[in-house]
Write a protein that holds these residues in place. Structure first.
Motif, PDB file in Angstrom:
ATOM      1  N   VAL A  94      -2.606  15.639   5.239  1.00 33.93           N
ATOM      2  CA  VAL A  94      -1.208  15.650   5.659  1.00 33.93           C
ATOM      3  C   VAL A  94      -1.098  16.657   6.810  1.00 33.93           C
ATOM      4  CG1 VAL A  94       1.187  16.040   5.006  1.00 33.93           C
ATOM      5  CG2 VAL A  94      -0.410  15.060   3.342  1.00 33.93           C
ATOM      6  N   ALA A  95      -0.814  16.157   8.002  1.00 36.09           N
ATOM      7  CA  ALA A  95      -0.767  17.010   9.183  1.00 36.09           C
ATOM      8  C   ALA A  95       0.527  17.828   9.202  1.00 36.09           C
ATOM      9  CB  ALA A  95      -0.877  16.162  10.452  1.00 36.09           C
ATOM     10  N   GLU A  96       0.580  18.793  10.099  1.00 39.11           N
ATOM     11  CA  GLU A  96       1.728  19.690  10.160  1.00 39.11           C
ATOM     12  C   GLU A  96       3.010  18.977  10.565  1.00 39.11           C
ATOM     13  OE1 GLU A  96       0.745  21.277  14.699  1.00 39.11           O
ATOM     14  OE2 GLU A  96       0.634  22.643  12.988  1.00 39.11           O
ATOM     15  N   ASN A  97       2.888  17.816  11.247  1.00 41.47           N
ATOM     16  CA  ASN A  97       4.084  17.053  11.623  1.00 41.47           C
ATOM     17  C   ASN A  97       4.472  16.029  10.558  1.00 41.47           C
ATOM     18  OD1 ASN A  97       2.040  15.213  11.919  1.00 41.47           O
ATOM     19  ND2 ASN A  97       2.441  14.737  14.056  1.00 41.47           N
ATOM     20  N   GLY A  98       3.790  16.053   9.422  1.00 45.34           N
ATOM     21  CA  GLY A  98       4.109  15.128   8.342  1.00 45.34           C
ATOM     22  C   GLY A  98       3.306  13.851   8.367  1.00 45.34           C
ATOM     23  N   ASN A  99       2.545  13.573   9.437  1.00 42.10           N
ATOM     24  CA  ASN A  99       1.712  12.376   9.487  1.00 42.10           C
ATOM     25  C   ASN A  99       0.581  12.490   8.469  1.00 42.10           C
ATOM     26  OD1 ASN A  99       3.360  11.644  11.534  1.00 42.10           O
ATOM     27  ND2 ASN A  99       1.824  11.708  13.149  1.00 42.10           N
ATOM     28  N   VAL A 100       0.214  11.357   7.890  1.00 46.40           N
ATOM     29  CA  VAL A 100      -0.811  11.322   6.849  1.00 46.40           C
ATOM     30  C   VAL A 100      -2.056  10.628   7.386  1.00 46.40           C
ATOM     31  CG1 VAL A 100      -1.392  10.495   4.541  1.00 46.40           C
ATOM     32  CG2 VAL A 100       0.928  11.274   5.028  1.00 46.40           C
ATOM     33  N   GLY A 101      -3.198  11.262   7.204  1.00 48.14           N
ATOM     34  CA  GLY A 101      -4.463  10.680   7.614  1.00 48.14           C
ATOM     35  C   GLY A 101      -5.311  10.325   6.413  1.00 48.14           C
ATOM     36  N   VAL A 102      -5.870   9.135   6.430  1.00 54.42           N
ATOM     37  CA  VAL A 102      -6.816   8.707   5.402  1.00 54.42           C
ATOM     38  C   VAL A 102      -8.150   8.491   6.099  1.00 54.42           C
ATOM     39  CG1 VAL A 102      -7.386   6.951   3.694  1.00 54.42           C
ATOM     40  CG2 VAL A 102      -5.002   7.607   4.039  1.00 54.42           C
ATOM     41  N   GLY A 103      -9.106   9.356   5.797  1.00 52.70           N
ATOM     42  CA  GLY A 103     -10.402   9.271   6.450  1.00 52.70           C
ATOM     43  C   GLY A 103     -10.447   9.926   7.805  1.00 52.70           C
ATOM     44  N   THR A 104      -9.442  10.720   8.139  1.00 53.62           N
ATOM     45  CA  THR A 104      -9.426  11.405   9.429  1.00 53.62           C
ATOM     46  C   THR A 104      -8.779  12.768   9.280  1.00 53.62           C
ATOM     47  OG1 THR A 104      -8.601  11.347  11.711  1.00 53.62           O
ATOM     48  CG2 THR A 104      -7.278  10.244  10.042  1.00 53.62           C
ATOM     49  N   GLU A 105      -9.338  13.742   9.977  1.00 54.80           N
ATOM     50  CA  GLU A 105      -8.796  15.096   9.958  1.00 54.80           C
ATOM     51  C   GLU A 105      -7.550  15.218  10.821  1.00 54.80           C
ATOM     52  OE1 GLU A 105     -10.221  19.641  11.182  1.00 54.80           O
ATOM     53  OE2 GLU A 105     -11.519  17.913  11.550  1.00 54.80           O
ATOM     54  N   VAL A 106      -7.471  14.369  11.872  1.00 55.48           N
ATOM     55  CA  VAL A 106      -6.364  14.445  12.820  1.00 55.48           C
ATOM     56  C   VAL A 106      -5.667  13.084  12.870  1.00 55.48           C
ATOM     57  CG1 VAL A 106      -5.665  15.012  15.173  1.00 55.48           C
ATOM     58  CG2 VAL A 106      -7.683  16.113  14.174  1.00 55.48           C
ATOM     59  N   PRO A 107      -4.611  12.875  12.083  1.00 57.19           N
ATOM     60  CA  PRO A 107      -3.900  11.593  12.109  1.00 57.19           C
ATOM     61  C   PRO A 107      -3.296  11.325  13.481  1.00 57.19           C
ATOM     62  CG  PRO A 107      -3.269  12.906  10.196  1.00 57.19           C
ATOM     63  CD  PRO A 107      -4.056  13.801  11.083  1.00 57.19           C
ATOM     64  N   ASP A 108      -3.246  10.057  13.858  1.00 58.45           N
ATOM     65  CA  ASP A 108      -2.670   9.649  15.126  1.00 58.45           C
ATOM     66  C   ASP A 108      -1.230  10.156  15.237  1.00 58.45           C
ATOM     67  OD1 ASP A 108      -2.699   7.877  17.600  1.00 58.45           O
ATOM     68  OD2 ASP A 108      -1.012   7.029  16.492  1.00 58.45           O
ATOM     69  N   ALA A 109      -0.902  10.740  16.381  1.00 57.37           N
ATOM     70  CA  ALA A 109       0.421  11.348  16.557  1.00 57.37           C
ATOM     71  C   ALA A 109       1.546  10.319  16.549  1.00 57.37           C
ATOM     72  CB  ALA A 109       0.457  12.136  17.872  1.00 57.37           C
ATOM     73  N   ASN A 110       1.243   9.063  16.835  1.00 58.91           N
ATOM     74  CA  ASN A 110       2.279   8.027  16.888  1.00 58.91           C
ATOM     75  C   ASN A 110       2.354   7.203  15.609  1.00 58.91           C
ATOM     76  OD1 ASN A 110       3.007   8.589  19.623  1.00 58.91           O
ATOM     77  ND2 ASN A 110       1.137   7.568  20.262  1.00 58.91           N
ATOM     78  N   SER A 111       1.615   7.604  14.581  1.00 58.39           N
ATOM     79  CA  SER A 111       1.573   6.819  13.347  1.00 58.39           C
ATOM     80  C   SER A 111       1.833   7.731  12.156  1.00 58.39           C
ATOM     81  CB  SER A 111       0.203   6.149  13.183  1.00 58.39           C
ATOM     82  OG  SER A 111      -0.107   5.344  14.303  1.00 58.39           O
ATOM     83  N   ARG A 112       2.794   7.347  11.335  1.00 56.53           N
ATOM     84  CA  ARG A 112       3.058   8.144  10.144  1.00 56.53           C
ATOM     85  C   ARG A 112       1.888   8.082   9.179  1.00 56.53           C
ATOM     86  NH1 ARG A 112       5.576  12.339   9.743  1.00 56.53           N
ATOM     87  NH2 ARG A 112       7.488  11.445  10.619  1.00 56.53           N
ATOM     88  N   LEU A 113       1.200   6.930   9.112  1.00 62.20           N
ATOM     89  CA  LEU A 113       0.011   6.779   8.278  1.00 62.20           C
ATOM     90  C   LEU A 113      -1.117   6.263   9.142  1.00 62.20           C
ATOM     91  CD1 LEU A 113      -1.436   6.747   5.523  1.00 62.20           C
ATOM     92  CD2 LEU A 113      -0.563   4.420   5.191  1.00 62.20           C
ATOM     93  N   ASP A 114      -2.223   7.007   9.177  1.00 65.49           N
ATOM     94  CA  ASP A 114      -3.398   6.671   9.993  1.00 65.49           C
ATOM     95  C   ASP A 114      -4.585   6.471   9.059  1.00 65.49           C
ATOM     96  OD1 ASP A 114      -5.507   6.469  11.734  1.00 65.49           O
ATOM     97  OD2 ASP A 114      -5.140   8.353  12.771  1.00 65.49           O
ATOM     98  N   ILE A 115      -5.108   5.249   8.992  1.00 66.98           N
ATOM     99  CA  ILE A 115      -6.220   4.928   8.096  1.00 66.98           C
ATOM    100  C   ILE A 115      -7.464   4.664   8.935  1.00 66.98           C
ATOM    101  CG2 ILE A 115      -7.080   3.354   6.335  1.00 66.98           C
ATOM    102  CD1 ILE A 115      -4.212   2.772   5.565  1.00 66.98           C
TER     103      ILE A 115
END
Length: 433
Positions: free
Chosen positions: A177-198
């Motif tokens: 869970v990134a500092e901007n609230g975005n959630v990453g699955v399988g990634t340390e840095v979730p995409d900034a334009n996606s709430r959920l990055d798989i």
């Protein structure tokens, strides 16, 4: 040492402490019961011996409050005497390191040498923390546990269900869970334009399963409309807009290739044209009308190398066409008539010889019909000229016949007149001698 001497020594110590501790701090030490306490002072130790030895702290400045440390055969406790509560208690026999605060401020629970800010260590197979509410209006219990199998949050109140768990050996950055609230699955840095990055190398990056035959959908919406994709209860796929008056826009290569409005009208192609009064429109201009008529593109602007076909080409092509009747293999209950693409003449064949363009057949038939029409027209003109000549000939013949009749009538009249004259002449003079 006699009890009186011990009491004197302790009172002397307490007097010293009273001098050291400011009265303004509202701290009072004392009140030893010499009759029930055996007090000893050995070196740097103060030993109180009793059934429940205790030390009290009493604040005599209003509002007053009393605290005390006391020990029993079961435990050692720190009481709020005023409130009659025990905020701190250590049971007898508690193991070494049950609670440890090291010089760095780290806290160990069962860990004599804490390795983190809070370190819980136990020989139990499933160590854990419990969160429990005993409020009668909302009693609830949760456990946070860990084991060789994994880490989990347990809903103890509801039969020990585990709504959240992490299996041991889960890969790096399985969930972030990134500092901007975005959630990453399988990634340390979730995409900034996606709430959920798989991120995944698996065939299915996202799997949603319903354990019965009910409909199961992904729903996406904003203030302008609602989109839904998924599977219906009968297993059919469903994909599109739920909001009344909204259509479907499909992209390929980063641009729109397919449009369908809320009434079912469609436009498609590499450069999609606007939907107007057509049922189906291709970028080329070919379209299906609302009445169900297919209209091909035939504008000169869309063509090149335009040249007429000869009458001989058309006749040869029509002569070579072999109309046949047939059924399609995937539609055996319907019979058609037409042509076989592999068998048609070159003039109307496609490059792959797998299909036919109806306009090609229409063009050669039109040319043949036009030639036949011209021949018929020429024959009609010739026949007309011949009829006119015959009419002229008939007219001349009629005139000649009329003249002959007139001549014959005149001759007959003349003959009759001569006869009459001869008769008259013979009757008055007698026969001629």
């Amino acid at each position: 040492m006699k009890k009186s001497n011990c009491r004197q020594l302790l009172e002397s110590c307490f007097r010293t402490l009273r001098q050291v501790v400011p009265v303004g701090a509202a701290v009072l030490l004392g009140s030893l019961n010499a009759g029930s306490v055996d007090a000893q002072l050995t070196g740097t130790q103060v030993i109180l011996t009793s059934e429940t030895p205790q030390v009290q702290f009493h604040d005599d400045v209003a509002p007053t409050r009393s605290w005390r440390f006391l020990g029993t055969f079961d435990d050692f406790r720190f009481e709020d005497s005023t409130a009659a509560t025990i905020p701190f208690l250590i049971s007898g026999g508690a193991p070494t390191g049950s609670l440890r605060i090291d010089p760095t401020g780290r806290v160990g629970l069962g860990a004599f040498t804490p390795a983190n800010n809070v370190h819980i260590q136990t020989s139990d197979l499933i160590p854990g923390l419990r969160f429990q509410s005993t409020n009668p209006s909302n009693e609830y219990t949760w456990d946070v546990t860990g084991s060789s199998i994994g880490f989990g949050v347990v809903d103890v109140t509801n039969s020990g269900l585990i709504p959240f768990g992490v299996q041991a050996g889960a890969p790096q950055w399985t969930l972030v869970v990134a500092e901007n609230g975005n959630v990453g699955v399988g990634t340390e840095v979730p995409d900034a334009n996606s709430r959920l990055d798989i991120r995944s190398s698996l065939t299915n990056a996202l799997l949603a399963v319903r354990p019965d035959a009910g409909s199961h959908f992904l729903r996406v919406e904003n203030t302008g409309g609602i989109f839904r994709a998924g599977v219906q209860g009968n297993g059919d796929a469903q994909f599109g807009a739920l909001t009344a008056g909204k259509g479907l826009n499909l992209l390929a290569g980063g641009a729109t290739k397919f449009l369908m409005n809320s009434t079912g009208q469609i436009s498609f192609g590499n450069t999609v044209t606007s939907i107007s009064n057509k049922a189906l429109v291709h970028q080329s201009g070919a379209h299906l009308t609302l009445g169900g008529v297919w209209t091909s593109v035939s504008s000169r602007a869309a063509k090149q190398d335009i040249e007429p076909i000869t009458s001989e080409q058309a006749r040869e092509t029509v002569r070579a066409l072999q109309p046949v009747g047939y059924r399609y293999k995937n539609e055996l209950d319907e019979r058609y008539v037409g042509f076989i693409a592999e068998d048609v003449p070159e003039l109307v064949a496609t490059n792959d010889r797998k299909g036919l363009a109806p306009m090609d057949i229409t063009a050669v038939l039109t040319k043949v019909v036009q030639d036949q029409d011209k021949l018929l027209e020429d024959e009609r003109k010739l026949n007309a000229e011949q009829r006119l000549e015959l009419d002229k000939q008939r007219q001349v013949s009629t005139q000649q016949q009329e003249m002959l009749v007139a001549q014959q009538a005149a001759l007959a009249a003349l003959t009759k007149r001569l006869a009459d004259l001869e008769q008259k002449s013979g009757g008055s003079n007698g026969p001629a001698r």
